[in-house]
Scaffold this motif. Sequence first.
Motif, PDB file in Angstrom:
ATOM      1  N   ASN A  12       0.309  -0.935   0.344  1.00 12.39           N
ATOM      2  CA  ASN A  12      -0.086  -0.331  -0.077  1.00 12.39           C
ATOM      3  C   ASN A  12       0.759   0.896   0.007  1.00 12.39           C
ATOM      4  OD1 ASN A  12      -2.015  -1.805   0.259  1.00 12.39           O
ATOM      5  ND2 ASN A  12      -2.335  -1.466   1.953  1.00 12.39           N
ATOM      6  N   THR A  63     -11.910  -1.438  -2.580  1.00 13.40           N
ATOM      7  CA  THR A  63     -11.342  -1.872  -2.253  1.00 13.40           C
ATOM      8  C   THR A  63     -11.619  -3.150  -1.918  1.00 13.40           C
ATOM      9  OG1 THR A  63     -12.776  -2.143   0.021  1.00 13.40           O
ATOM     10  CG2 THR A  63     -10.927  -0.121  -1.096  1.00 13.40           C
ATOM     11  N   GLY A  64     -10.313  -4.157  -1.461  1.00 14.84           N
ATOM     12  CA  GLY A  64     -10.248  -6.109  -1.367  1.00 14.84           C
ATOM     13  C   GLY A  64     -11.022  -6.132  -0.264  1.00 14.84           C
ATOM     14  N   THR A  65     -11.519  -5.103   1.070  1.00 16.27           N
ATOM     15  CA  THR A  65     -12.348  -5.329   1.706  1.00 16.27           C
ATOM     16  C   THR A  65     -13.239  -5.503   1.535  1.00 16.27           C
ATOM     17  OG1 THR A  65     -11.268  -4.847   3.011  1.00 16.27           O
ATOM     18  CG2 THR A  65     -13.287  -4.519   3.754  1.00 16.27           C
ATOM     19  N   ASN A  68     -14.438  -8.744  -0.852  1.00  9.72           N
ATOM     20  CA  ASN A  68     -13.936  -9.936   0.326  1.00  9.72           C
ATOM     21  C   ASN A  68     -15.826  -9.810   0.689  1.00  9.72           C
ATOM     22  OD1 ASN A  68     -11.469 -10.420  -0.713  1.00  9.72           O
ATOM     23  ND2 ASN A  68     -10.725  -9.968   1.664  1.00  9.72           N
ATOM     24  N   HIS A  89      -7.011 -12.359   6.365  1.00  6.23           N
ATOM     25  CA  HIS A  89      -7.758 -10.833   6.887  1.00  6.23           C
ATOM     26  C   HIS A  89      -9.145 -10.580   6.412  1.00  6.23           C
ATOM     27  CE1 HIS A  89      -7.405  -6.456   4.810  1.00  6.23           C
ATOM     28  NE2 HIS A  89      -6.089  -6.858   4.886  1.00  6.23           N
ATOM     29  N   GLU A  94     -10.974  -6.688   8.333  1.00  2.00           N
ATOM     30  CA  GLU A  94     -11.861  -6.193   7.517  1.00  2.00           C
ATOM     31  C   GLU A  94     -13.054  -5.407   8.975  1.00  2.00           C
ATOM     32  OE1 GLU A  94     -12.263  -8.057   4.645  1.00  2.00           O
ATOM     33  OE2 GLU A  94      -9.812  -7.907   3.505  1.00  2.00           O
ATOM     34  N   VAL A 145      -7.303 -18.038   0.662  1.00  2.00           N
ATOM     35  CA  VAL A 145      -6.675 -16.400   0.689  1.00  2.00           C
ATOM     36  C   VAL A 145      -5.349 -17.017  -0.536  1.00  2.00           C
ATOM     37  CG1 VAL A 145      -5.470 -14.108   1.779  1.00  2.00           C
ATOM     38  CG2 VAL A 145      -7.012 -15.527   3.036  1.00  2.00           C
ATOM     39  N   ASP A 149      -1.770 -14.690   3.737  1.00  2.00           N
ATOM     40  CA  ASP A 149      -1.468 -13.977   4.345  1.00  2.00           C
ATOM     41  C   ASP A 149      -0.053 -14.049   4.940  1.00  2.00           C
ATOM     42  OD1 ASP A 149      -3.825 -11.404   5.012  1.00  2.00           O
ATOM     43  OD2 ASP A 149      -4.739 -13.539   5.040  1.00  2.00           O
ATOM     44  N   ASP A 176      -9.967 -15.132  -1.884  1.00  2.11           N
ATOM     45  CA  ASP A 176      -9.498 -13.335  -1.710  1.00  2.11           C
ATOM     46  C   ASP A 176      -8.050 -13.585  -2.444  1.00  2.11           C
ATOM     47  OD1 ASP A 176      -8.121 -11.470  -0.588  1.00  2.11           O
ATOM     48  OD2 ASP A 176      -8.381 -11.632   1.463  1.00  2.11           O
ATOM     49  N   ALA A 178      -6.258 -10.271  -3.933  1.00 10.08           N
ATOM     50  CA  ALA A 178      -5.977  -9.679  -3.060  1.00 10.08           C
ATOM     51  C   ALA A 178      -4.098  -9.632  -3.852  1.00 10.08           C
ATOM     52  CB  ALA A 178      -5.945  -9.361  -1.663  1.00 10.08           C
ATOM     53  N   ARG A 179      -3.598 -10.726  -3.469  1.00 11.01           N
ATOM     54  CA  ARG A 179      -2.580 -11.216  -4.440  1.00 11.01           C
ATOM     55  C   ARG A 179      -2.301 -12.014  -4.906  1.00 11.01           C
ATOM     56  NH1 ARG A 179      -1.481  -9.228   1.236  1.00 11.01           N
ATOM     57  NH2 ARG A 179      -1.726 -11.877   1.499  1.00 11.01           N
ATOM     58  N   LYS A 209      -2.633  -3.728  -5.284  1.00  7.98           N
ATOM     59  CA  LYS A 209      -1.673  -3.934  -4.035  1.00  7.98           C
ATOM     60  C   LYS A 209      -0.616  -4.415  -4.988  1.00  7.98           C
ATOM     61  CE  LYS A 209      -4.803  -4.702  -0.621  1.00  7.98           C
ATOM     62  NZ  LYS A 209      -4.708  -3.366   0.039  1.00  7.98           N
ATOM     63  N   ASP A 216     -10.562  -2.983  -7.344  1.00 14.06           N
ATOM     64  CA  ASP A 216      -9.983  -4.377  -7.231  1.00 14.06           C
ATOM     65  C   ASP A 216     -11.248  -4.208  -8.090  1.00 14.06           C
ATOM     66  OD1 ASP A 216      -7.832  -3.895  -5.828  1.00 14.06           O
ATOM     67  OD2 ASP A 216      -8.627  -4.504  -4.602  1.00 14.06           O
TER      68      ASP A 216
HETATM   69  C1  LIG Z   1      -5.297 -10.733   1.379  1.00  9.97           C
HETATM   70  C2  LIG Z   1      -5.923  -9.757   1.546  1.00  9.97           C
HETATM   71  N1  LIG Z   1      -7.166  -9.008   1.422  1.00  9.97           N
HETATM   72  C3  LIG Z   1      -7.498  -8.571   1.313  1.00  9.97           C
HETATM   73  C4  LIG Z   1      -7.519  -6.828   1.722  1.00  9.97           C
HETATM   74  C5  LIG Z   1      -7.646  -5.806   1.726  1.00  9.97           C
HETATM   75  O1  LIG Z   1      -8.214  -5.064   0.598  1.00  9.97           O
HETATM   76  P1  LIG Z   1      -7.719  -3.368   0.675  1.00  9.97           P
HETATM   77  O2  LIG Z   1      -7.216  -2.722   1.694  1.00  9.97           O
HETATM   78  O3  LIG Z   1      -8.128  -2.786   0.136  1.00  9.97           O
HETATM   79  O4  LIG Z   1      -9.234  -3.372   1.536  1.00  9.97           O
HETATM   80  C6  LIG Z   1      -5.731  -7.242   2.127  1.00  9.97           C
HETATM   81  C7  LIG Z   1      -5.160  -6.320   2.391  1.00  9.97           C
HETATM   82  O5  LIG Z   1      -3.762  -5.779   3.824  1.00  9.97           O
HETATM   83  C8  LIG Z   1      -5.300  -8.063   1.732  1.00  9.97           C
HETATM   84  O6  LIG Z   1      -4.147  -8.331   2.569  1.00  9.97           O
END
Ligand SMILES: Cc1ncc(COP(=O)(O)O)c(C=O)c1O
Length: 355
Positions: A12, A63-65, A68, A89, A94, A145, A149, A176, A178-179, A209, A216
């Motif tokens: 970030n 956002t990723g949140t 999800n 995550h 979250e 994920v 994480d 999830d 995100a990565r 990310k 996202d």
């Molecule tokens: C694995 C994972 N999922 C979801 C998120 C959430 O993304 P955001 O920060 O855009 O809400 C993160 C954020 O670090 C993350 O590492």
Amino acid sequence: MTKSTIDFRSVNCGRAAPELLEALTTANTGTELGYGADTFTAALQTRLAEVFEAPVRVFPVPTGTAANAVALAASCTPFGAVYCSPDAHINTSECNATSFFGGGTKLVQLAGTFGKVSADALESAIATAGTGLAHKSQPAAVNLVQATDLGAVYSIDEIAAVSRVAHAQGLRVHMDGARFANALARLGCTPAEASWRAGVDVLSFGVTKNGGLLADAIVVFAPDAATSIGFHLCRAGLVWSKMRFASAQIIAYVADDLWLRLARQANAAATAIAARIEPIAGVTILAPVQANELFIDMAPAVLSNLEKDGILFYRRGPRLARIVCRWDTSDADVAALTGSISLHVAAAAAAAAAA
Ligand SMILES: Cc1ncc(COP(=O)(O)O)c(C=O)c1O
């Protein structure tokens, strides 16, 4: 403000890839309909269908949140249970958005290694969940994920094994991602193989990310998982009126494999760090380095000295450093970090020997 160029705190903290900024300028011409009825969002659906070799529904989100929580809310009833790793995550970071958007959905933690959910743990949890009993949350979905994480990557077989158990019991499989790009770069397989072909029903497709800017997406593979997503998003204020700019970013992200190139760069930096510090006595890498993150156990004095050298990272415990590599982490950053670690670990060892 002092500007440190040696920053391993988080993806970030990094820049957006210039290609995405250029895409915004290109999209900034003429008029387009709002709320996703624009030509860029239509093109994004087609583009990601090509990338994933399947019909998909794509919902760009901020956002990723949001990705999800809404993906899971749409996969569950309010009395549903979502199985996840304790490190996931959705569980740690979250603010229980899954339960908020799901109207009461419960997160159930499953033991596993390095942030993963195992098929066996899922199977036993479902078997003892009390399916059909009104006093119990009802098994509804599982969250994987990818990459985890803790920096590990699920193999295709691991995803498929979890998916088989989940689908046999009528659960949805949510990834999830995100990565996701970092995991894909590691696995060296196609996006389809790493997602729906292995059983994933709905994917939080990370962009921000990995060199993204401000978007996202939720990518839906199972058509009946998409029916309520649009309503959840709109009710939560998560639908951009000028959606074209979000979609333009994501189109640029996947163009010419940019996303995979960015992820490979981040992964390569993490791999290089691991290779250089693994042989050092007094340094322990706590999880497999398979994507862009390292979790390293070192003496507290070493952590303090790294900070004094101007190296930025997050402490995750008195002896634990989390090191995150970005697409723009340079060879000089890697050399600075690994050089400082070698130096300070050697100094700490010499001090201990002299005492
Ligand atoms: C694995 C994972 N999922 C979801 C998120 C959430 O993304 P955001 O920060 O855009 O809400 C993160 C954020 O670090 C993350 O590492």
